[in-house]
Structure formats: structure tokens, C-alpha cells
Design a protein around this motif. Structure first.
Motif, short mmCIF file in Angstrom:
data_model
loop_
_atom_site.label_atom_id
_atom_site.label_comp_id
_atom_site.label_asym_id
_atom_site.label_seq_id
_atom_site.Cartn_x
_atom_site.Cartn_y
_atom_site.Cartn_z
N PRO A 474 -13.29 2.56 1.95
CA PRO A 474 -11.92 3.05 2.12
C PRO A 474 -11.53 3.07 3.60
N VAL A 475 -10.23 3.05 3.87
CA VAL A 475 -9.78 3.23 5.25
C VAL A 475 -9.85 4.71 5.60
N LEU A 476 -10.02 4.98 6.89
CA LEU A 476 -10.13 6.36 7.36
C LEU A 476 -9.04 6.67 8.38
N LEU A 477 -8.52 7.88 8.31
CA LEU A 477 -7.47 8.32 9.23
C LEU A 477 -7.91 9.62 9.90
N PRO A 478 -7.33 9.93 11.06
CA PRO A 478 -7.69 11.19 11.73
C PRO A 478 -7.32 12.39 10.88
N GLY A 479 -8.26 13.31 10.74
CA GLY A 479 -7.99 14.52 9.98
C GLY A 479 -7.26 15.55 10.82
N VAL A 480 -6.99 16.69 10.22
CA VAL A 480 -6.28 17.77 10.91
C VAL A 480 -7.23 18.43 11.90
N HIS A 493 -6.60 9.43 0.74
CA HIS A 493 -6.29 10.47 -0.24
C HIS A 493 -6.18 11.83 0.45
N GLN A 494 -7.18 12.17 1.24
CA GLN A 494 -7.18 13.48 1.88
C GLN A 494 -6.06 13.60 2.91
N HIS A 495 -5.81 12.52 3.64
CA HIS A 495 -4.75 12.54 4.65
C HIS A 495 -3.39 12.82 4.00
N ILE A 496 -3.09 12.09 2.94
CA ILE A 496 -1.80 12.28 2.27
C ILE A 496 -1.74 13.64 1.61
N CYS A 497 -2.85 14.07 1.04
CA CYS A 497 -2.89 15.37 0.37
C CYS A 497 -2.55 16.50 1.34
N VAL A 498 -3.14 16.45 2.53
CA VAL A 498 -2.88 17.50 3.53
C VAL A 498 -1.41 17.48 3.94
N GLN A 499 -0.87 16.28 4.16
CA GLN A 499 0.53 16.18 4.58
C GLN A 499 1.48 16.65 3.48
N LEU A 500 1.16 16.29 2.25
CA LEU A 500 2.00 16.73 1.13
C LEU A 500 1.96 18.25 0.99
N ALA A 522 3.51 11.25 -11.77
CA ALA A 522 2.25 10.76 -11.20
C ALA A 522 1.08 10.99 -12.14
N LEU A 523 1.12 12.08 -12.90
CA LEU A 523 0.03 12.37 -13.84
C LEU A 523 0.06 11.46 -15.05
N LEU A 524 1.23 11.03 -15.44
CA LEU A 524 1.36 10.24 -16.67
C LEU A 524 1.21 8.74 -16.44
N GLN A 525 1.04 8.31 -15.17
CA GLN A 525 0.79 6.88 -14.93
C GLN A 525 -0.72 6.61 -15.03
N ALA A 526 -1.10 5.35 -15.00
CA ALA A 526 -2.46 4.98 -15.39
C ALA A 526 -3.52 5.15 -14.30
N ASP A 527 -3.11 5.15 -13.02
CA ASP A 527 -4.10 5.18 -11.95
C ASP A 527 -4.67 6.59 -11.77
N THR A 528 -5.96 6.73 -11.96
CA THR A 528 -6.58 8.06 -11.92
C THR A 528 -6.58 8.66 -10.52
N GLN A 529 -6.78 7.83 -9.48
CA GLN A 529 -6.77 8.37 -8.12
C GLN A 529 -5.41 8.95 -7.76
#
Length: 661
Positions: A474-480, A493-500, A522-529
């Protein structure tokens, strides 16, 4: 030239300045007529019957005579003409003729240059004399500019109307000729290189003087339509020159752009409706991208040559100059957009594309080049940081939101992640925006006549889903940054989660219904991530909000779980969320959930099968277990009384699944 005119010129050159001042009114009209005689067309008809070289000799001699008159006027008579009389008495009569003569010289060079060679010495000498004559014309124009600079009063545009437009025409021709010189002279450039260099130098100086002069002029707010049109023409002429000189001289290019923008802002209220905003903004974007890509190429070359730390090397200095131009164009674009944003709404797709093209060249983009640290930091300051300022100016524009929030946005694979990060940046900047901007981004399109626009949260979840490759790498981004802890890299995933989560924490209550709809989508679409990302943020929302909000969400999810009658990915995603949300409920609300969805009823079993017993309070757990044990006992008894039929086994298994947790 007639013998009478020649005699007059011979006399005039002997005059003192005082004599020139005294004879100004009587001699100047005759000189202005002589500067481009009426029988020029007769001369041209004679040249037709001469061979090419002889005709060129005659033309050259004629041009020399006209330039002599021009220099006499500018050197001897111009200093005695008052500022208010310059246009009518002098400029309007001699400058257009000077431009015509300059154009004819340029045309003659283009016609004859094909025969130029080191062996053809006569043609070489003639072409060199033409270039020298062109330098003299430019010098005469510079004399006009310098003379106006001697007046203390601010020059009115009406007093010098012919001067800027004529000079700009000459400059455009000159710079274009210098730019194309390698093609024009095709291997014979060395024969005239010194004169071309001198021509460029004189033109450079002339433009510098003209811009200083124009900077002193002023248009009142009640300027006439003709005056406004004139200033717009000047600005557009400078834009044309910018497109020519971009590869000639960095300083000249930057200074011309600075002046162009300065004049546009100086007369903003007068010219904003007449400017070619599309051409100006496109040119700024193109120059920004060109300098940015040049920086990338230079940085990679330095890396391969091992020069990334050689700060005194020519390559490093060139990189710094180019990066400076990159920063200049980025900041200029932001400034121009800030002042003229409502005239640039049609070009929002261009700004979106520019943003993606810049962002995709930086980590964590998979197509970003690996650059030395020092050069990478310089490029970030030059291009990446200004993109945040650009985005801030674009946020209030509905057309920009419509571009970004399209339902079926077609992007190339390398732009999927940059677009996702763009949406994350929008999230981060919305907290400081007024209500109308929040509504624009959070709610999506409301009416059928609007351009379809997704809510920002839905667009972000959709974009995250499309970044499949980046999630797998996976790609990595600077955390908080955490106090007392080193910053670490985190997943997308974690980067967007924190921002959201940070955004939701400051979200006005009016937009929670939209947020909930986006969660469900988002829950009812097929992509689990993607469903996991929505689950994480939804759990934060429930925990951050009130207990009543958490209960409301759990009830909503429970109803959706019951609605999924078959085992499918929607049921799995909803069950995962429900399992986590029950942990966040208060004991009282857990008991209310038991009351609303009694475990003793068979249709509620799919719901309770998703709940971990350890998530419940003692009272709630006891109530649920009691009801399910009773239901299970009944199912077992029914199975027993029915003769232990195999067809009834599934019913028994379903009722005992909660006990098996």
C-alpha cells in the motif's frame, strides 16, 4: 530622397538646440512627411524591375535615409515638444511609419536569408546592415520613451497613444525573430549572431523602459470606452509577447508577467469584463507546468550525475532558477484567480487537471519520480504548497464543485489517488468556510435542473474505492503529529479515516442526515475496504456524539440488517458495523434495543446473531440470553416432538447461533 530634402537634412544637422526649438513648427511637419515619402510605391515599382541584390541595395539606401530623418526628429526636435503635443505633432505621424519600415525590413530578411552563406559576402553585408538599421529604429523608439520620462507630470495616455502600441508591435516582431533565429538562419546563424544579440539587448532595454513608462500612466474610473479598449489591447499584446519570450530569458519573462498582472489589477474595475481570461489563465497554467516539469527533469539529471549536493554547479543553479519561476507562476495564478475568480468559472476543469498533474508527481503517488531530498523540498515549496492556496480560492465556485463531485468522473489511473487526496484537502479546508460553501459541498445537487453533484462524503468514499492499486501496495502518507511521539507513516485508509473523523467532529448538525446517507451508501457497496472505512468513521461519529445519536444509529443499522434476508456482502458489512456499535451504547439504550427488537422473535435473530454477548451490559445480556435460550429450547422441543427430522435441523442451528458466540 529628393535633393531638396537632402539639403534640408544637411542644414538641420548643423543646427543648435535653440535653432531646432525656434524652427520646430515650420520644419517638423516637413520632416514627418519625409520620414516615409509619398512616392514610396513608385520606388517599389522600380525595385521590381531590378535584380534581387540591386533591389535590396536600393531598399537599404532608402531605409537609411528614413532612419536618418527619424533620428533627427527624435534627437533634435523631440526634446522641444511639450508632452501634451507629442501625440498629435509627432508620434501619430512618425511611429506608424517606423513600424511599417521595421516590418518591411523583417520581411526582406525572411525573403533573402535562404541565399545567405559565408561565400555570398555582399548579401551577408546587406543583411547585417538591415539588422543594424533595425537596431537604430529600436534605439529611436527608446529615445521617445526616455524623453517622456523626463517630464515630472504623469503622462496621460492620450498624449502618447501611438507609442506603446507601436513599440509592442516592434518588440513582438523582434523577440519572435530572435526566438526563431536558429530555424530562420539554418546553420548560418554565426554570420549575424552578434547583431541578433545586440538587437535582443536593445529590445530588452526598450521593453523595460516602456513598462516603466506605462506604470506611471493612469486611467480614471470614468475613462472612456476607447481608453479602456486601448489598455486592454496593451495587456493582450504583453500576453502575446509572454508566449514568445518564455524560452528566451527568464527575467524578461517573469517581469513581463508581473507587469501584465499588475496592470490588470490596477485597472481591474475597468478591464475585467474585456480581458481574455481564458488565454491568461491557460498561459499561466501552461507556464507553471512547463517550469515544474523542467524542474523534475533537472532534478533527475542531477541525481543520475551525482550533483544533487553540488550547490555551486551550473545544473543546481539552473534548477533553483527554474524552481523560482515555478513558484512565481503558481503564486501568480493563485493571485489572478483570487481577483478574477468569477470570470474564470468556465475553466474549473483546467484548474482541476492542473492540480492533479502537480500532485501526481509527489509521493505517495506511484508515478512520482524519486528525487533527492533537497530538490524535493524545493519543489514542494514551489508547486505543492501553492496548490493548497489555489484550492482555497476554488472552493466557493459551484462549477469547481460540479467538476470535482461528478458521479462518473473519468480519470487516468495515475490521477485517481491525487483526486482522492484533493477531496481530503477539501474536507480539511471546509471548516473555515461560510455556510453557503458548506452547503455546496456537503449536500450534493438538490434539484433536477442542477448539474448532478455528489455529496462530498460520497465522492470521497467512491474515490477511495477506485484507488485499488494504491490500497494494495500500500502507499503510505504522513500520519498525525502526536505530542511526544515521532511522526509515522500510515496507510491511505488510516489517513482518510483521521481526516474524516476530524471533519465530522466539526460538522454542523444540519448535515448529519447527508452524512448518514453516505455511510449507508458506502456500507451497501461491494468493496469491503471502503465499507470498513465507513464503519470506522461511523463508529467515531457514534462515540463522539450523544448517547441518543448512538442509539439512533444502532436502530437504523438494526433495521437494515433485518432487511437483508439473504447472506450477502451488504449483510456482512452491516453486521460488522452493528457488532462494533453495540459496544458504544449505554446500558439503558442496550435494554431499549432489546425491547425494540425482542430476541424472542425469530425474525430478530439475524440481528442478534451479529452481536457479541460481551458487548452487552449484564442486564441486557441476561435478557437476550434468556429470550434466545427460551426460543432455542422451544425449537429443540419442536424438533424432538417432530421426530428429529433432518429438515428441521437448520431451524435449530439458527436459534442457537447467538449462544455459540
Amino acid at each position: 530622397m529628393s535633393q531638396t530634402n537632402t539639403s534640408l537634412l544637411d542644414q538641420v544637422v548643423q543646427w543648435s538646440q535653440e535653432t531646432c526649438r525656434q524652427r520646430l513648427k515650420s520644419v517638423l511637419p516637413e520632416l514627418t512627411i519625409s520620414s516615409f515619402p509619398g512616392n514610396i510605391f513608385a520606388l517599389m515599382s522600380v525595385w521590381i524591375f531590378l535584380d534581387s541584390l540591386n533591389a535590396l541595395h536600393h531598399k537599404s539606401e532608402s531605409w537609411d535615409d528614413h532612419i536618418r530623418i527619424l533620428r533627427i526628429i527624435t534627437d533634435m526636435f523631440l526634446p522641444h515638444i511639450h508632452l501634451s503635443e507629442l501625440e498629435d505633432e509627432c508620434f501619430s505621424k512618425i511611429l506608424p511609419k517606423a513600424v511599417t519600415m521595421f516590418d518591411s525590413m523583417m520581411k526582406e530578411i525572411m525573403d533573402q536569408v535562404g541565399e545567405l552563406s559565408s561565400q555570398n559576402t555582399e548579401l551577408c553585408a546587406l543583411l547585417r546592415s538591415i539588422l543594424q538599421a533595425m537596431v537604430q529604429i529600436i534605439d529611436a523608439l527608446s529615445s521617445c520613451v526616455r524623453h517622456i520620462g523626463t517630464f515630472e507630470e504623469t503622462p496621460d495616455l492620450d498624449f502618447i497613444r501611438s507609442l506603446p502600441t507601436c513599440i509592442l508591435k516592434v518588440l513582438k516582431e523582434t523577440f519572435h525573430h530572435c526566438k526563431e533565429s536558429e530555424v530562420v538562419y539554418c546553420g548560418r546563424l554565426s554570420l549575424v549572431a552578434d547583431l541578433l544579440q545586440g538587437l535582443f539587448k536593445e529590445a530588452y532595454s526598450l521593453q523595460k523602459g516602456l513598462l516603466e513608462l506605462l506604470d506611471r500612466t493612469h486611467l480614471d474610473s470614468n475613462a472612456s470606452e476607447e481608453e479602456v479598449s486601448y489598455m486592454v489591447t496593451v495587456i493582450h499584446s504583453l500576453l502575446d509577447i509572454c508566449s514568445i519570450i518564455s524560452d528566451l530569458d527568464i527575467a524578461l519573462h517573469a517581469n513581463t508577467w508581473k507587469f501584465l498582472i499588475k496592470q490588470s489589477l490596477k485597472y481591474q474595475s475597468l478591464v475585467e469584463e474585456h480581458l481574455h481570461h481564458k488565454e491568461i489563465s491557460n498561459s499561466l497554467c501552461d507556464n507553471l507546468l512547463a517550469s515544474f516539469n523542467s524542474c523534475l527533469e533537472l532534478a533527475e539529471q542531477m541525481k543520475h550525475a551525482g550533483l544533487q549536493e553540488a550547490t555551486q554547479s551550473p545544473e543546481y543553479k539552473l534548477f533553483q532558477k527554474t524552481a523560482k519561476m515555478c513558484r512565481f507562476f503558481a503564486n501568480t495564478l493563485v493571485h489572478y484567480l483570487k481577483e478574477f475568480k468569477y470570470f474564470l468559472t468556465k475553466f474549473c476543469s483546467c484548474f482541476h487537471r492542473l492540480y492533479l498533474q502537480i500532485i501526481c508527481k509527489f509521493p505517495p503517488s506511484l508515478c512520482a519520480p524519486t528525487l533527492p531530498l533537497a530538490q524535493s523540498e524545493e519543489l514542494k515549496a514551489a508547486a505543492l504548497i501553492p496548490m493548497d492556496a489555489l484550492l482555497l480560492q476554488l472552493l466557493p465556485l459551484r462549477p469547481f464543485a460540479e467538476v470535482i463531485l461528478q458521479k462518473d468522473l473519468c480519470l487516468s489511473p495515475e490521477h485517481e489517488l491525487p483526486h482522492c487526496l484533493l477531496l481530503v484537502n477539501v474536507l480539511g479546508q471546509l471548516s473555515s468556510q461560510p455556510e453557503e460553501v458548506l452547503k455546496l459541498w456537503y449536500t450534493g445537487s438538490q434539484f433536477s435542473e442542477e448539474t448532478l453533484r455528489l455529496p462530498l462524503y460520497q465522492a470521497l468514499f467512491t474515490s477511495f474505492r477506485r484507488c485499488n492499486t494504491e490500497r494494495q501496495v500500500p502507499v503510505l502518507l504522513p500520519g498525525v503529529m502526536m505530542k511526544g511521539q515521532a511522526q509515522v507513516n500510515v496507510s491511505l485508509h488510516q489517513h482518510i479515516c483521521v481526516q474524516l473523523c476530524a471533519n465530522v467532529a466539526a460538522l454542523p448538525p444540519a448535515y448529519f442526515p447527508v452524512l448518514e446517507c453516505c455511510f449507508v451508501d458506502a456500507l451497501l457497496q461491494a468493496d469491503t475496504q471502503t465499507a470498513l472505512l465507513a464503519t470506522d468513521v461511523w463508529c467515531f461519529t457514534a462515540r463522539y456524539g450523544t448517547a441518543e445519536l448512538c442509539l439512533h444509529h444502532v436502530v437504523l443499522i438494526a433495521q437494515l440488517v433485518k432487511a437483508c434476508t439473504a447472506e450477502c456482502y451488504q449483510s456482512f458489512h452491516l453486521g460488522l458495523l452493528l457488532k462494533r456499535m453495540v459496544f458504544l451504547m449505554t446500558p439503558i439504550h442496550q435494554m431499549e434495543l432489546v425491547t425494540r427488537f425482542p430476541p424472542s422473535e425469530v425474525e430478530n435473530l439475524p440481528l442478534w446473531r451479529r452481536v457479541l454477548p460481551r458487548a452487552l451490559s449484564n442486564d441486557a445480556r441476561h435478557s437476550v440470553e434468556t429470550d434466545i435460550i427460551g426460543l432455542t429450547q422451544k425449537a429443540v422441543n419442536d424438533w424432538q416432538s417432530g421426530g428429529y427430522k433432518l429438515g428441521q435441523v437448520n431451524k435449530v442451528v439458527r436459534t442457537t447461533s447467538f449462544i455459540n458466540h
